[in-house]
Design an enzyme around this catalytic site. Structure first.
Site, mmCIF file in Angstrom:
data_model
loop_
_atom_site.group_PDB
_atom_site.id
_atom_site.type_symbol
_atom_site.label_atom_id
_atom_site.label_comp_id
_atom_site.label_asym_id
_atom_site.label_seq_id
_atom_site.Cartn_x
_atom_site.Cartn_y
_atom_site.Cartn_z
ATOM 1 N N TYR A 62 0.712 -1.511 0.480
ATOM 2 C CA TYR A 62 -0.076 -0.259 0.238
ATOM 3 C C TYR A 62 0.781 1.002 0.025
ATOM 4 C CZ TYR A 62 -4.747 -2.987 0.876
ATOM 5 O OH TYR A 62 -5.182 -3.947 1.414
ATOM 6 N N SER A 63 0.979 1.973 -1.294
ATOM 7 C CA SER A 63 1.273 3.241 -1.218
ATOM 8 C C SER A 63 3.230 3.030 -0.885
ATOM 9 C CB SER A 63 0.940 4.425 -0.331
ATOM 10 O OG SER A 63 0.089 4.621 -0.551
#
Length: 346
Positions: A62-63
């Site tokens: 995630y990111s």
């Protein structure tokens, strides 16, 4: 806030879990999810804690690790034992040929990377984010068991497995006395009920709790999409994401019509009813909810404040039912030899 057993494990988790995929926004893909920074994250986490939700879900990808970094910084003011952290590995986290999958090499590298980014000594629930068909299941589970014994992981879980892969993993763990998957993070919603065909049966019989991702069906069950207000072409709500399913407009409207009717009966919103429907289903331990701001979060948290009746759940079941693929349509004809999990959980 209600707490439930995570599968057959001894861990109790709140029925709502705050998903932090909106933290970071490190690239164009994840900016569409959200770009919550540390200060905003701390405020949202405190709002969750005040509501009794102490379970927070993230993933290494995630990111590109930024979600884990922000979550770690945002919970720093809280006693570590007061929160439950869930994270994941398996998807590619670097350009090298060994920087993806569920091999001993990659799990070891990614787990230690997550521990560093989260600023913690242990992960409460550690997921294999997808099934790795190249790495022997024994290698994956033996590696995870080692880290459980070392105290770096409390409980292991998987995500997005097929029925046979989950069952085989459970069987191998039992054969060798290794840590067993306590949970399976899955897609399940009123407009995505594939989970019920086989995975729910494995979860029910083997004690694997379901953690539900995208419980509002990629934003299609927020109440904003309905007859006369179709999803816009090219949007996540219209096309899904990451290979997710396209949903027929008329089917969606039929489900939202039923949600509207139940929402009117209960005085709740459409998304709150859609979330509560999931909480009435067997094997479900917790729903991973997301929110970009305090108002959205407040509405989602209230989804656990009431209980739909058996009749209301049946109304939603009927509206959202689709023909089952083979062999499931065949098996249900012989229900006396193929008992199913109950349709309603009080």
């Amino acid at each position: 806030m209600e707490f439930r057993q995570l599968g057959n494990s001894g861990l109790m988790v709140p029925v709502l879990c705050y998903g932090t995929g909106t933290f970071g926004g490190s690239n164009e893909f994840f900016k569409t999810w959200g770009s919550t920074d540390v200060e905003e994250a701390r405020q949202l986490i405190d709002q969750c804690m005040d509501a009794g939700v102490n379970f927070f879900d993230t993933a290494d990808v995630y990111s590109e690790g930024r979600s884990e970094e922000i979550l770690g910084a945002a919970i720093k003011h809280l006693p570590r034992e007061s929160v439950l952290i869930s994270t994941k590995s398996t998807f590619g986290f670097g350009p090298g040929p060994n920087e993806s999958g569920s091999s001993r090499y990659n799990i070891t590298k990614q787990l230690h990377g997550s521990l560093k980014r989260l600023q913690t000594d242990y992960i409460d629930v550690y997921h294999m984010h997808a099934f790795d068909g190249l790495t022997p299941i024994e290698e994956t589970l033996n590696t995870l068991d080692k880290f459980v014994r070392e105290g770096k992981i409390r409980y292991i879980a998987c995500s997005n497995f097929s029925g046979w892969a989950l069952q085989k993993s459970v069987d191998i763990s039992e054969k060798y006395g290794w840590a067993k998957y306590a949970a399976h993070q899955v897609y399940y919603s009123l407009i995505g009920r594939d989970y019920e065909w086989e995975l729910m049966q494995v979860g029910d019989k083997e004690g694997v709790g379901a953690l539900i991702w995208s419980p509002l069906g990629w934003g299609r069950l927020t109440g904003k999409i309905r007859r006369g207000h179709p999803p816009a072409a090219g949007t996540r709500a219209k096309e899904g994401t990451a290979g997710g399913p396209v949903v027929d407009d008329e089917y969606l409207y039929k489900v939202v019509d039923a949600l509207d009717a139940v929402a009117a009966e209960t005085g709740k919103t459409v998304p709150q009813v859609a979330l509560n429907w999931l909480l009435r289903k067997p094997t479900v331990s917790s729903l991973v909810i997301g929110a970009r701001n305090a108002e959205q979060l407040k509405g989602n948290l209230e989804a656990a404040s009431f209980v739909l009746t058996e009749e209301q759940v049946a109304k939603l079941d009927q509206a959202s039912e689709l023909p089952k693929p083979y062999p499931y349509w065949h098996q249900v004809q012989f229900y006396h030899r193929n008992p199913q999990p109950p349709a309603y959980r009080s």
